[in-house]
Design a protein around this motif. Structure first.
Motif, PDB file in Angstrom:
ATOM      1  N   PHE A  52     -49.513 -19.170 -15.243  1.00  0.00           N
ATOM      2  CA  PHE A  52     -49.922 -18.243 -16.293  1.00  0.00           C
ATOM      3  C   PHE A  52     -50.643 -19.017 -17.400  1.00  0.00           C
ATOM      4  O   PHE A  52     -50.148 -20.003 -17.927  1.00  0.00           O
ATOM      5  CB  PHE A  52     -48.705 -17.520 -16.888  1.00  0.00           C
ATOM      6  N   CYS A  53     -51.842 -18.586 -17.719  1.00  0.00           N
ATOM      7  CA  CYS A  53     -52.619 -19.234 -18.779  1.00  0.00           C
ATOM      8  C   CYS A  53     -52.911 -18.287 -19.928  1.00  0.00           C
ATOM      9  O   CYS A  53     -52.879 -18.662 -21.084  1.00  0.00           O
ATOM     10  CB  CYS A  53     -53.935 -19.778 -18.210  1.00  0.00           C
ATOM     11  N   ARG A  54     -53.201 -17.044 -19.621  1.00  0.00           N
ATOM     12  CA  ARG A  54     -53.508 -16.090 -20.680  1.00  0.00           C
ATOM     13  C   ARG A  54     -53.126 -14.696 -20.196  1.00  0.00           C
ATOM     14  O   ARG A  54     -52.996 -14.440 -18.989  1.00  0.00           O
ATOM     15  CB  ARG A  54     -55.007 -16.111 -21.001  1.00  0.00           C
ATOM     16  N   PRO A  55     -52.942 -13.752 -21.087  1.00  0.00           N
ATOM     17  CA  PRO A  55     -52.522 -12.408 -20.695  1.00  0.00           C
ATOM     18  C   PRO A  55     -53.553 -11.727 -19.806  1.00  0.00           C
ATOM     19  O   PRO A  55     -54.752 -11.891 -19.994  1.00  0.00           O
ATOM     20  CB  PRO A  55     -52.368 -11.665 -22.035  1.00  0.00           C
ATOM     21  N   THR A  56     -53.073 -10.959 -18.847  1.00  0.00           N
ATOM     22  CA  THR A  56     -53.949 -10.151 -18.013  1.00  0.00           C
ATOM     23  C   THR A  56     -54.038  -8.748 -18.587  1.00  0.00           C
ATOM     24  O   THR A  56     -53.095  -8.244 -19.192  1.00  0.00           O
ATOM     25  CB  THR A  56     -53.425 -10.084 -16.573  1.00  0.00           C
ATOM     26  N   ASP A  64     -49.282 -12.963  -9.845  1.00  0.00           N
ATOM     27  CA  ASP A  64     -50.155 -13.220 -11.003  1.00  0.00           C
ATOM     28  C   ASP A  64     -49.663 -12.453 -12.225  1.00  0.00           C
ATOM     29  O   ASP A  64     -49.621 -12.995 -13.336  1.00  0.00           O
ATOM     30  CB  ASP A  64     -51.594 -12.812 -10.682  1.00  0.00           C
ATOM     31  N   ARG A  65     -49.301 -11.195 -12.029  1.00  0.00           N
ATOM     32  CA  ARG A  65     -48.859 -10.381 -13.158  1.00  0.00           C
ATOM     33  C   ARG A  65     -47.504 -10.847 -13.694  1.00  0.00           C
ATOM     34  O   ARG A  65     -47.288 -10.890 -14.897  1.00  0.00           O
ATOM     35  CB  ARG A  65     -48.810  -8.907 -12.754  1.00  0.00           C
ATOM     36  N   THR A  66     -46.586 -11.189 -12.786  1.00  0.00           N
ATOM     37  CA  THR A  66     -45.258 -11.614 -13.245  1.00  0.00           C
ATOM     38  C   THR A  66     -45.259 -13.062 -13.725  1.00  0.00           C
ATOM     39  O   THR A  66     -44.289 -13.494 -14.361  1.00  0.00           O
ATOM     40  CB  THR A  66     -44.207 -11.408 -12.140  1.00  0.00           C
ATOM     41  N   ASN A  67     -46.315 -13.812 -13.441  1.00  0.00           N
ATOM     42  CA  ASN A  67     -46.468 -15.113 -14.095  1.00  0.00           C
ATOM     43  C   ASN A  67     -46.458 -14.931 -15.614  1.00  0.00           C
ATOM     44  O   ASN A  67     -45.927 -15.751 -16.360  1.00  0.00           O
ATOM     45  CB  ASN A  67     -47.797 -15.769 -13.695  1.00  0.00           C
ATOM     46  N   GLU A  68     -47.062 -13.834 -16.058  1.00  0.00           N
ATOM     47  CA  GLU A  68     -47.183 -13.574 -17.494  1.00  0.00           C
ATOM     48  C   GLU A  68     -45.843 -13.211 -18.115  1.00  0.00           C
ATOM     49  O   GLU A  68     -45.444 -13.784 -19.135  1.00  0.00           O
ATOM     50  CB  GLU A  68     -48.189 -12.447 -17.732  1.00  0.00           C
ATOM     51  N   ASN A  92     -42.829 -19.044 -13.719  1.00  0.00           N
ATOM     52  CA  ASN A  92     -44.123 -18.594 -14.253  1.00  0.00           C
ATOM     53  C   ASN A  92     -45.300 -19.300 -13.590  1.00  0.00           C
ATOM     54  O   ASN A  92     -46.367 -19.449 -14.171  1.00  0.00           O
ATOM     55  CB  ASN A  92     -44.189 -18.777 -15.777  1.00  0.00           C
TER      56      ASN A  92
END
Length: 653
Positions: free
Chosen positions: A7-11, A139-143, A169
């Motif tokens: 996770f780097c930035r919000p999706t 990808d979404r739950t990384n956030e 994450n």
């Protein structure tokens, strides 16, 4: 090719249905206690060109069952602990998407919230159509974060076959269709991750010493050897891999790797084999080719230790589950497998007795092969004209019934009405109170271990070979001694069940103030006064002392029955508190575990149970022995004499 995704930035976009399911699961984030082995196989190297996915589930909860769920976008069929629905261990949905996992504790992070391994599987089965969908979910739950630490194997109806190493994450993706990730077309995982191995300063040393490396190496060896002579198929994974005990020639399931020599041992320690002493279920998912109906994806399910059960076909479209595979409290199919298993293991439950194994496994294999032939014949027609859900359910129910009947017969044939009884040797705790008179509780000797009482009760002491309770105080006194092993289902230095044995020489409770009490029990956190369960002796009238059972915390229940003794007891009595943290423990909710109380006066031949078992709070364990006394023991000649206190992991009954 393998890539790591963090996770780097919000999706910007989050699917509403997934958000709803995530919120619903946040209350159930306790870690999954399992250690499994798995293989994902690309259709490029299978016999029929369809992907395969295998998992042996190793866990403390032997009662597993099949469940069917239609609460999401896709209906699915899966395997879970009996009576548990929040954490799914493996399953397939009507889109042909299949998923399972093995725990990998080396995927560390400070994140402790969000869906656990089993909860993430449930979300994926309800919402994912493909491997790509699952990757998007990650990808979404990384956030938002996950409490996941596991290797997730997935296949789909489009030929996808991947392994994801999923941390809280971040995740790494490995593609079984990519020669760079899987040169031989398959990927093996046990309970460590390639991500952690490769990041270590000494990766070779870390791999060689990794927990589960024996199972990882064995599964890899079996798959590579198979491919050296031909493609991998469903039956090979079900028999040679899922039932493997290091090539034991006594098993009809497994062809030994070395064909020379005879079997020279009558028992095998299965602690590190693929079919382990704590393997509680297994599945092999048989996928479909692109363009075929995804509802033909089959989950061949083994409830119980694979060596002692029969694979039953399950389909997401079948609309329900056979009663033998999903019963009230536990499935009969699984219970029969557990019973059959017990007749082929020693009392430790770790050494497999091979002497009758060939006969037992041959009968199981014959029935399983017949079920597989029947499904193969139907599949040839179904691939032309897909079946209805009713048809699939009929085949599933017939197979479950046939498997259960076979196990029932084998259990009856294997029943020993007079099994040898092992001695209940004290483990870690044994206080005999043979010290000189006046010795305080904290100074008494533990003849079976190093744990000692935490002092206190300085108005009570050893007298004439007993620990005598006489107190001129009405306030309660609580004393503890640490257990080793502890009664729990996760962690280290543990046993799933244990027995607290208290031998009481007698008592004389004749004071004017009624209410003297002594309680012996198990504590979860003595320093915080978190008790688990206990047996209470309390004077309830001038001439009566009542024995009762009590448990603490939400989800627990007290034992409804009581036993009355006289206020002056001159005949020695032995009391036993038995606790099993696997009984009635689905792995979720408040209740989890059972306790029982037994008593026997000196002249009695057998122990008498105190009514029916009670339940314990799931989050409370047996980490210490607890001694509590309250009330006034100060009248003339008033006393309560304890002759011995010890702990055992084998039943003394």
């Amino acid at each position: 090719m393998r890539r790591i995704y963090q996770f780097c930035r919000p999706t910007a976009f989050v699917v509403v249905v997934i958000c709803a399911i995530l919120v619903a699961t946040l209350a159930f984030t306790a870690s999954d206690c399992q250690a499994c082995t798995t293989v994902v196989v690309s259709g490029k190297v299978t016999e029929d060109g369809r992907p395969l996915l295998w998992k042996n589930r190793d866990a403390w909860q032997r009662q597993n069952e099949v469940l069917w769920d239609d609460t999401g976008v896709f209906a699915f069929v899966g395997v879970a602990n009996a009576e548990a629905t929040q954490r799914i261990r493996m399953g397939t949905n009507t889109a042909g998407f299949c998923i399972e996992n093995s725990v990998s504790r080396d995927l560390a992070s400070s994140v402790e919230s969000g869906p656990s391994n089993g909860e993430l599987i449930g979300i994926a089965l309800r919402t994912c159509k493909s491997v790509k969908d699952f990757q998007s979910l990650l990808d979404r739950t990384n956030e938002v974060g996950r409490s996941t630490r596991g290797n997730f194997g997935v296949i789909d109806a489009y030929g996808g076959a991947m392994m994801f190493e999923v941390g809280p994450n971040s995740y790494a993706a490995f593609d079984a269709n990519d020669p760079d990730d899987a040169p031989l077309g398959y990927i093996v995982r046990a309970n460590f991750s390639e991500t952690a191995i490769e990041s270590d300063d000494e990766p070779v040393t870390r791999r060689d010493s990794a927990y589960s490396i024996e199972r990882y190496t064995r599964a890899d060896e079996l798959c590579s050897r198979r491919l050296a002579s031909g493609p991998i198929n469903l039956q090979y994974l079900l028999t040679a891999v899922a039932r493997d005990v290091a090539g034991c020639p006594a098993s009809a399931f497994v062809t030994p790797l070395s064909r020379s020599g005879e079997l020279v041992v009558t028992s095998i320690n299965t602690g590190k084999t693929l079919n382990r002493c704590n393997t509680v279920s297994a599945v092999v998912f048989h996928g479909v080719k692109p363009g075929e109906s995804p509802t033909l994806t089959t989950m061949w399910t083994l409830l119980g230790e694979p060596m002692f059960t029969i694979a039953v076909p399950c389909w997401a479209k079948q609309g329900g589950v056979a009663p033998q595979a999903n019963g009230r409290g536990a499935s009969e199919l699984c219970e029969r497998a557990v019973s059959l298993r017990s007749t082929h293991y020693d009392f430790s439950g770790k050494r497999l007795d091979t002497r009758r194994l060939q006969v037992t496994t041959r009968k199981l294999l014959d029935v399983e092969k017949e079920l597989m032939r029947q499904v193969d014949l139907e599949m040839a027609r179904w691939r032309i004209s897909p079946p209805s859900g009713e048809t699939l359910r009929r085949i599933h129910e017939s197979a479950a019934q046939r498997a259960t009947e076979t196990l029932r017969t084998l259990c009856e044939d294997s029943f020993d009405p007079n099994p040898p009884k092992p001695e209940a040797v004290p483990i870690g705790i044994d206080f005999t109170f043979d010290e000189p008179g006046g010795t305080l509780l904290g100074a008494t000797s533990n003849v079976a271990g190093t744990s000692v009482w935490d002092g206190g009760l300085d108005d009570c002491a050893v007298a004439d070979g007993v620990f005598r309770i006489r107190r001129n105080k009405t306030s309660a006194a609580n004393r503890y001694v640490d257990l080793s092993p502890r009664i729990r289902v996760s962690g280290y230095d543990l046993t799933y069940q244990g027995y607290l044995v208290v031998q009481v020489r007698g008592w004389n409770l004749r004071g004017k103030t009624i209410g003297e009490e002594v309680r012996f029990g198990f504590s979860s956190q003595g320093e915080n006064n978190f008790q688990t369960a206990g047996m209470l002796l309390r004077r309830t009238s001038d001439n009566e002392v009542t024995l009762s059972g009590i448990a603490f915390g939400d989800g627990s229940t007290s034992i409804s029955s009581t036993k009355t003794f006289p206020a002056r007891q001159i005949t020695p009595v032995t009391f036993v508190l038995a606790m099993d943290k696997t009984k009635g423990n689905p792995g979720e909710g408040d209740a989890g575990g059972a306790y029982e109380i037994f008593f026997r006066e000196q002249d009695d031949e057998t122990f008498t149970p105190l009514g029916q078992p009670g339940t314990t709070r799931r989050s409370r364990n047996g980490n210490q022995i607890h001694l509590r006394t309250a009330g006034l023991f100060a009248a003339r000649d008033e006393y309560f004499d304890i002759d011995r206190i010890y702990f055992a992991t084998i039943s003394p009954l």
